[in-house]
Write a protein that holds these residues in place. Structure first.
Motif, PDB file in Angstrom:
ATOM      1  N   SER A 132       0.823  -1.218   0.000  1.00 45.91           N
ATOM      2  CA  SER A 132       0.000   0.000   0.000  1.00 45.91           C
ATOM      3  C   SER A 132       0.854   1.263   0.000  1.00 45.91           C
ATOM      4  O   SER A 132       0.462   2.278  -0.579  1.00 45.91           O
ATOM      5  N   GLN A 133       2.015   1.213   0.627  1.00 45.04           N
ATOM      6  CA  GLN A 133       2.869   2.387   0.741  1.00 45.04           C
ATOM      7  C   GLN A 133       3.471   2.834  -0.589  1.00 45.04           C
ATOM      8  O   GLN A 133       3.964   3.957  -0.708  1.00 45.04           O
ATOM      9  N   LYS A 134       3.430   1.959  -1.573  1.00 45.32           N
ATOM     10  CA  LYS A 134       3.942   2.329  -2.904  1.00 45.32           C
ATOM     11  C   LYS A 134       2.823   2.390  -3.952  1.00 45.32           C
ATOM     12  O   LYS A 134       3.075   2.469  -5.139  1.00 45.32           O
ATOM     13  N   THR A 135       1.560   2.354  -3.497  1.00 46.68           N
ATOM     14  CA  THR A 135       0.405   2.299  -4.399  1.00 46.68           C
ATOM     15  C   THR A 135      -0.262   3.662  -4.540  1.00 46.68           C
ATOM     16  O   THR A 135      -0.572   4.314  -3.540  1.00 46.68           O
ATOM     17  N   ILE A 136      -0.505   4.071  -5.788  1.00 46.25           N
ATOM     18  CA  ILE A 136      -1.257   5.287  -6.099  1.00 46.25           C
ATOM     19  C   ILE A 136      -2.619   4.864  -6.656  1.00 46.25           C
ATOM     20  O   ILE A 136      -2.694   4.096  -7.615  1.00 46.25           O
ATOM     21  N   ALA A 137      -3.683   5.363  -6.045  1.00 48.88           N
ATOM     22  CA  ALA A 137      -5.034   5.092  -6.540  1.00 48.88           C
ATOM     23  C   ALA A 137      -5.364   6.102  -7.632  1.00 48.88           C
ATOM     24  O   ALA A 137      -5.449   7.302  -7.364  1.00 48.88           O
ATOM     25  N   VAL A 165      -4.841  10.013  -7.214  1.00 56.76           N
ATOM     26  CA  VAL A 165      -4.965  10.894  -8.379  1.00 56.76           C
ATOM     27  C   VAL A 165      -6.416  10.870  -8.815  1.00 56.76           C
ATOM     28  O   VAL A 165      -6.992   9.793  -9.013  1.00 56.76           O
ATOM     29  N   SER A 166      -7.014  12.059  -8.950  1.00 51.11           N
ATOM     30  CA  SER A 166      -8.391  12.133  -9.405  1.00 51.11           C
ATOM     31  C   SER A 166      -8.465  13.014 -10.642  1.00 51.11           C
ATOM     32  O   SER A 166      -7.631  13.902 -10.851  1.00 51.11           O
ATOM     33  N   ILE A 167      -9.515  12.785 -11.454  1.00 53.83           N
ATOM     34  CA  ILE A 167      -9.615  13.474 -12.737  1.00 53.83           C
ATOM     35  C   ILE A 167     -10.691  14.550 -12.752  1.00 53.83           C
ATOM     36  O   ILE A 167     -11.002  15.093 -13.803  1.00 53.83           O
ATOM     37  N   ARG A 177      -9.688  14.100   2.177  1.00 56.01           N
ATOM     38  CA  ARG A 177      -9.998  13.727   3.558  1.00 56.01           C
ATOM     39  C   ARG A 177      -9.161  12.542   4.014  1.00 56.01           C
ATOM     40  O   ARG A 177      -8.953  12.343   5.216  1.00 56.01           O
ATOM     41  N   PHE A 178      -8.690  11.749   3.042  1.00 60.43           N
ATOM     42  CA  PHE A 178      -7.997  10.519   3.378  1.00 60.43           C
ATOM     43  C   PHE A 178      -6.486  10.582   3.119  1.00 60.43           C
ATOM     44  O   PHE A 178      -5.718   9.932   3.839  1.00 60.43           O
ATOM     45  N   ASN A 179      -6.083  11.317   2.079  1.00 63.61           N
ATOM     46  CA  ASN A 179      -4.678  11.225   1.676  1.00 63.61           C
ATOM     47  C   ASN A 179      -4.321  12.401   0.766  1.00 63.61           C
ATOM     48  O   ASN A 179      -5.192  13.156   0.343  1.00 63.61           O
ATOM     49  N   LYS A 180      -3.041  12.530   0.456  1.00 62.26           N
ATOM     50  CA  LYS A 180      -2.598  13.506  -0.545  1.00 62.26           C
ATOM     51  C   LYS A 180      -3.281  13.181  -1.870  1.00 62.26           C
ATOM     52  O   LYS A 180      -3.212  12.044  -2.338  1.00 62.26           O
ATOM     53  N   THR A 181      -3.931  14.176  -2.465  1.00 60.85           N
ATOM     54  CA  THR A 181      -4.703  13.935  -3.682  1.00 60.85           C
ATOM     55  C   THR A 181      -4.333  14.966  -4.734  1.00 60.85           C
ATOM     56  O   THR A 181      -4.214  16.152  -4.440  1.00 60.85           O
ATOM     57  N   PHE A 182      -4.153  14.502  -5.961  1.00 59.93           N
ATOM     58  CA  PHE A 182      -3.704  15.345  -7.065  1.00 59.93           C
ATOM     59  C   PHE A 182      -4.743  15.351  -8.183  1.00 59.93           C
ATOM     60  O   PHE A 182      -5.297  14.309  -8.529  1.00 59.93           O
ATOM     61  N   TRP A 372       2.454  13.716 -13.964  1.00 61.91           N
ATOM     62  CA  TRP A 372       2.667  12.311 -13.576  1.00 61.91           C
ATOM     63  C   TRP A 372       4.138  12.053 -13.257  1.00 61.91           C
ATOM     64  O   TRP A 372       4.451  11.333 -12.288  1.00 61.91           O
ATOM     65  N   LYS A 373       5.043  12.616 -14.015  1.00 65.46           N
ATOM     66  CA  LYS A 373       6.479  12.407 -13.768  1.00 65.46           C
ATOM     67  C   LYS A 373       6.872  12.948 -12.404  1.00 65.46           C
ATOM     68  O   LYS A 373       7.661  12.324 -11.681  1.00 65.46           O
ATOM     69  N   GLU A 374       6.325  14.085 -12.033  1.00 74.38           N
ATOM     70  CA  GLU A 374       6.623  14.659 -10.726  1.00 74.38           C
ATOM     71  C   GLU A 374       6.091  13.791  -9.601  1.00 74.38           C
ATOM     72  O   GLU A 374       6.710  13.688  -8.524  1.00 74.38           O
ATOM     73  N   LEU A 375       4.953  13.154  -9.824  1.00 71.59           N
ATOM     74  CA  LEU A 375       4.358  12.288  -8.806  1.00 71.59           C
ATOM     75  C   LEU A 375       5.089  10.956  -8.694  1.00 71.59           C
ATOM     76  O   LEU A 375       5.309  10.431  -7.594  1.00 71.59           O
ATOM     77  N   LEU A 376       5.466  10.401  -9.830  1.00 67.82           N
ATOM     78  CA  LEU A 376       6.127   9.089  -9.850  1.00 67.82           C
ATOM     79  C   LEU A 376       7.579   9.176  -9.376  1.00 67.82           C
ATOM     80  O   LEU A 376       8.156   8.185  -8.928  1.00 67.82           O
TER      81      LEU A 376
END
Length: 376
Positions: A132-137, A165-167, A177-182, A372-376
């Motif tokens: 989970s620590q390396k997983t991006i939803a 990541v949300s669109i 509310r749960f996590n860092k979201t982009f 995406w590159k900045e996030l990855l």
């Protein structure tokens, strides 16, 4: 050393929005030097959208698990029973989790980051502490989907993930509310990036729609709106796509003698869709819900003015006074008025088509890939 990234998707690359943007993004990242692999939770099938040959694909068939098989069995045998699909879904999801868990526990150490392309997959991996620590939803659907179980219980586990990541912007607010979201919008096909503005005199008097013909896309209503809009006889509506509502739409066209005005073109390859959108001047959209609405951006690349229902959630993030009109959901009268206004005011339509094309530059792939590159 190349960063190794695994994308996880629950089905094959068949026609559809998520599959399309998955193919687009992974291809761009592979060309940028990332070592990209995709894990599918189904048996191999031909890809509708082209996958970059640099990308390695893995398949694990979640339908082969005993719980998934049992779910399929009872869904077929007892399909008329109330709530049987809900029971099927939970059993199938448990089977999918078992199959995914086995593969991911054995292979996760090979990847720096794992990107899940479905909320259920994100939830499944949130229970695996090290993974989970390396997983991006990567969230593609409305945050309302999944009902009380996911909304009130399981999505809390997103706090264990690396990020979300949300669109669309409302979903960003929800997931924060749960996590860092982009907020990172979907990536269109590269064919649209190469297009230049097409002036009205090089187009036809065409109105377009492209998308799956199901109840959520609500294409029957756009045909009704077109029928109700006063217009010169040379204006036509082209509907690009296929799906379960196609017969109902065809019946409405026939019963209202619209065969010469409304063209049901069926499903088309991405290149064909782009060619058809370049011929039209106006793109109309009557969806009841959207996570983003990438086709709106693609229509802008093709120099179309846009009219869309203001459904949850995507169109409001895309449409403004520079590219078209947002219409309150199911307000067919206002929709027809705006459509008629554009048809009968060539100067307004021409100006809006030009500014719509200029607006499309905000959605070009360089910015999205860089995010995406900045996030990855």
């Amino acid at each position: 050393m190349k960063k190794k990234i695994l994308f996880v998707y629950y089905q094959n690359i068949k026609i559809g929005g998520v599959a399309k943007v998955l193919a687009n993004l992974t291809s761009e990242l592979a060309d940028e030097g990332y070592d990209i692999e995709i894990l599918f939770l189904m048996a191999p099938r031909p890809d509708f959208y082209k996958i970059n040959p640099k990308i390695k694909k893995h398949y694990i068939n979640s339908f082969a698990d005993k719980y998934s098989k049992f779910a399929t069995h009872i869904n077929k045998k007892y399909s008329s029973f109330p709530k049987i699909y809900t029971i099927y879904s939970y059993l199938y999801d448990w089977g999918s989790y078992r199959v995914l868990r086995e593969w991911i526990r054995e292979n996760h150490h090979r990847y720096e980051t794992i990107v899940t392309c479905w909320y259920k997959l994100s939830t499944m991996l949130s229970f695996e502490k090290e993974i989970s620590q390396k997983t991006i939803a990567w969230e593609h659907s409305s945050f309302r989907i999944g009902g009380v179980v996911y909304d009130k219980m399981l999505r809390r586990n997103y706090k264990k993930l690396k990020a979300v990541v949300s669109i669309n912007k409302p979903s960003v607010k929800y997931y924060e509310r749960f996590n860092k979201t982009f907020f990172i919008s979907n990536l269109s096909d590269g064919i649209y990036e190469k297009l230049e503005f097409t002036p009205p005199e090089k187009k036809e008097n065409l109105i377009s729609f492209a998308g799956r013909l199901d109840k959520t896309k609500n294409a029957i209503e756009l045909v009704q709106i077109f029928h109700e809009t006063p217009k010169p006889p040379d204006w036509k509506l082209q509907i690009i796509g296929d799906g379960p509502e196609k017969e109902n739409i065809a019946e409405y066209i026939k019963s209202n003698q619209l065969e010469d005005q409304v063209l049901l073109l069926g499903g088309k390859a991405p290149e064909e869709v782009a060619e058809l959108l370049q011929k039209s001047k106006i793109f109309i959209f009557t969806s009841l819900s959207e996570a983003f609405g990438l086709v709106l951006v693609e229509a802008m690349f093709c120099s179309n003015a846009i009219i869309s229902y203001d459904c949850e959630f995507g169109p409001a993030d895309i449409i403004n006074e520079k590219n078209g009109f947002l219409i309150p959901l199911h307000d067919r009268k206002m929709f027809a008025e705006k459509l008629g206004h554009l048809i009968h005011d060539p100067e307004l339509l021409n100006n809006l088509m030009k500014s719509s094309f200029e607006e499309s530059k905000k959605w070009r792939k360089e910015k999205i890939v860089q995010q995406w590159k900045e996030l990855l």
